[in-house]
Every structure is written in C-alpha cells, then in structure tokens.
Scaffold this motif. Sequence first.
Motif, PDB file in Angstrom:
ATOM      1  N   SER A  52       0.811  -1.310  -0.001  1.00 42.75           N
ATOM      2  CA  SER A  52      -0.019  -0.044   0.004  1.00 42.75           C
ATOM      3  C   SER A  52       0.980   1.254   0.074  1.00 42.75           C
ATOM      4  CB  SER A  52      -0.915   0.127   1.163  1.00 42.75           C
ATOM      5  OG  SER A  52      -0.125  -0.133   2.388  1.00 42.75           O
ATOM      6  N   LYS A  53       1.924   1.223   0.568  1.00 41.22           N
ATOM      7  CA  LYS A  53       2.775   2.537   0.500  1.00 41.22           C
ATOM      8  C   LYS A  53       3.429   2.626  -0.707  1.00 41.22           C
ATOM      9  CE  LYS A  53       4.361   2.893   5.448  1.00 41.22           C
ATOM     10  NZ  LYS A  53       5.545   3.189   6.345  1.00 41.22           N
ATOM     11  N   ALA A  54       3.982   1.583  -1.408  1.00 41.77           N
ATOM     12  CA  ALA A  54       4.739   1.849  -2.697  1.00 41.77           C
ATOM     13  C   ALA A  54       3.745   1.915  -3.834  1.00 41.77           C
ATOM     14  CB  ALA A  54       5.585   0.507  -2.942  1.00 41.77           C
ATOM     15  N   LEU A  60       1.944   7.479  -9.024  1.00 46.56           N
ATOM     16  CA  LEU A  60       2.167   8.937  -9.286  1.00 46.56           C
ATOM     17  C   LEU A  60       3.616   8.972 -10.255  1.00 46.56           C
ATOM     18  CD1 LEU A  60       1.514  11.843  -8.449  1.00 46.56           C
ATOM     19  CD2 LEU A  60       3.004  11.703  -6.456  1.00 46.56           C
ATOM     20  N   GLU A  61       4.358   8.444  -9.950  1.00 47.32           N
ATOM     21  CA  GLU A  61       5.407   8.056 -11.013  1.00 47.32           C
ATOM     22  C   GLU A  61       5.115   8.071 -12.488  1.00 47.32           C
ATOM     23  OE1 GLU A  61       9.720   5.733 -11.569  1.00 47.32           O
ATOM     24  OE2 GLU A  61       8.857   5.911  -9.417  1.00 47.32           O
ATOM     25  N   ILE A  62       4.283   6.958 -12.449  1.00 51.38           N
ATOM     26  CA  ILE A  62       3.875   6.436 -13.915  1.00 51.38           C
ATOM     27  C   ILE A  62       3.035   7.839 -14.278  1.00 51.38           C
ATOM     28  CG2 ILE A  62       2.418   5.164 -15.140  1.00 51.38           C
ATOM     29  CD1 ILE A  62       3.051   2.871 -13.254  1.00 51.38           C
ATOM     30  N   ALA A  63       2.262   8.529 -13.600  1.00 51.65           N
ATOM     31  CA  ALA A  63       1.494   9.623 -14.194  1.00 51.65           C
ATOM     32  C   ALA A  63       2.353  10.819 -14.572  1.00 51.65           C
ATOM     33  CB  ALA A  63       0.550  10.182 -13.034  1.00 51.65           C
ATOM     34  N   ARG A  64       3.665  11.012 -13.743  1.00 52.45           N
ATOM     35  CA  ARG A  64       4.554  12.101 -14.173  1.00 52.45           C
ATOM     36  C   ARG A  64       5.295  11.667 -15.505  1.00 52.45           C
ATOM     37  NH1 ARG A  64       6.295  11.938  -8.166  1.00 52.45           N
ATOM     38  NH2 ARG A  64       5.321  13.979  -7.349  1.00 52.45           N
ATOM     39  N   PHE A  77      -3.322  15.136 -15.226  1.00 50.24           N
ATOM     40  CA  PHE A  77      -2.214  15.105 -14.574  1.00 50.24           C
ATOM     41  C   PHE A  77      -2.603  15.460 -13.347  1.00 50.24           C
ATOM     42  CE2 PHE A  77       1.694  16.451 -12.234  1.00 50.24           C
ATOM     43  CZ  PHE A  77       2.423  15.183 -11.884  1.00 50.24           C
ATOM     44  N   GLU A  78      -3.128  16.634 -13.052  1.00 47.62           N
ATOM     45  CA  GLU A  78      -3.326  17.254 -11.766  1.00 47.62           C
ATOM     46  C   GLU A  78      -4.518  16.371 -11.033  1.00 47.62           C
ATOM     47  OE1 GLU A  78      -1.908  19.733  -9.958  1.00 47.62           O
ATOM     48  OE2 GLU A  78      -0.526  20.228 -11.668  1.00 47.62           O
ATOM     49  N   THR A  79      -5.564  15.852 -11.867  1.00 45.03           N
ATOM     50  CA  THR A  79      -6.601  15.190 -11.320  1.00 45.03           C
ATOM     51  C   THR A  79      -5.990  13.713 -10.640  1.00 45.03           C
ATOM     52  OG1 THR A  79      -8.080  15.951 -12.783  1.00 45.03           O
ATOM     53  CG2 THR A  79      -8.776  13.859 -11.865  1.00 45.03           C
ATOM     54  N   LEU A  84      -4.527  10.392  -6.215  1.00 44.51           N
ATOM     55  CA  LEU A  84      -3.303   9.566  -5.685  1.00 44.51           C
ATOM     56  C   LEU A  84      -2.582  10.243  -4.336  1.00 44.51           C
ATOM     57  CD1 LEU A  84      -1.562   8.501  -8.970  1.00 44.51           C
ATOM     58  CD2 LEU A  84      -2.991   7.301  -7.328  1.00 44.51           C
ATOM     59  N   GLY A  85      -2.959  11.536  -3.992  1.00 44.69           N
ATOM     60  CA  GLY A  85      -2.475  11.915  -2.674  1.00 44.69           C
ATOM     61  C   GLY A  85      -1.227  12.517  -3.053  1.00 44.69           C
ATOM     62  N   GLY A  86      -0.755  12.918  -3.898  1.00 41.25           N
ATOM     63  CA  GLY A  86       0.787  13.410  -4.127  1.00 41.25           C
ATOM     64  C   GLY A  86       0.561  14.843  -4.415  1.00 41.25           C
TER      65      GLY A  86
END
Length: 86
Positions: A52-54, A60-64, A77-79, A84-86
């Motif tokens: 759950s942590k990873a 988020l890394e994939i979205a970036r 991306f903002e959505t 994702l809580g980032g």
Amino acid sequence: MWMMDHRGRWDGFGYYGFGWMDDVLWALLLLGLIALVVALIVRLLRSPTNGSKAAPDRALEIARERYAKGEISQAEFETLKKNLGG
C-alpha cells in the motif's frame, strides 16, 4: 548387544553420539531455528502487507512519466495527482 549410556539412552554398540557435544550441537541447532523463526517474523512485520505504501508512489511516478511524454494533459495529471494523494 544393546547397552544404555550414562544418560539412559539406548544404543546397539554401547556408545551414543559425541557425549556432551551431542547436547551442545542440539542446543545450537535449536537456537538457530529459533533465530530463523524470529528473523522471518520480523521481516514479515516490517514489510508492507499489500504494497500500500509503494503503490501510490509508483502510480504517481507513472503519471509524471506520462505527463512528461505528453500522453496526458496537465488537467488530467493534476486530477491523477490529487486522487493519488501527491
């Protein structure tokens, strides 16, 4: 001919194992097994149970990466980032 050693153990040849070293070897084996069980329990308790942590960090890394490649817009991306809580 069956004989009994000084500790009450039976042996067909009148001698059983390594004498007092038998006890030391069994104690070391038992301590090793206990240490192995404790190490496994500690490892299981320290690792995330379901990742759950990873998972959000990787998502988020994939979205970036997708945003950097131009596959998604800034609004998407903002959505994703907000979800994702980032």
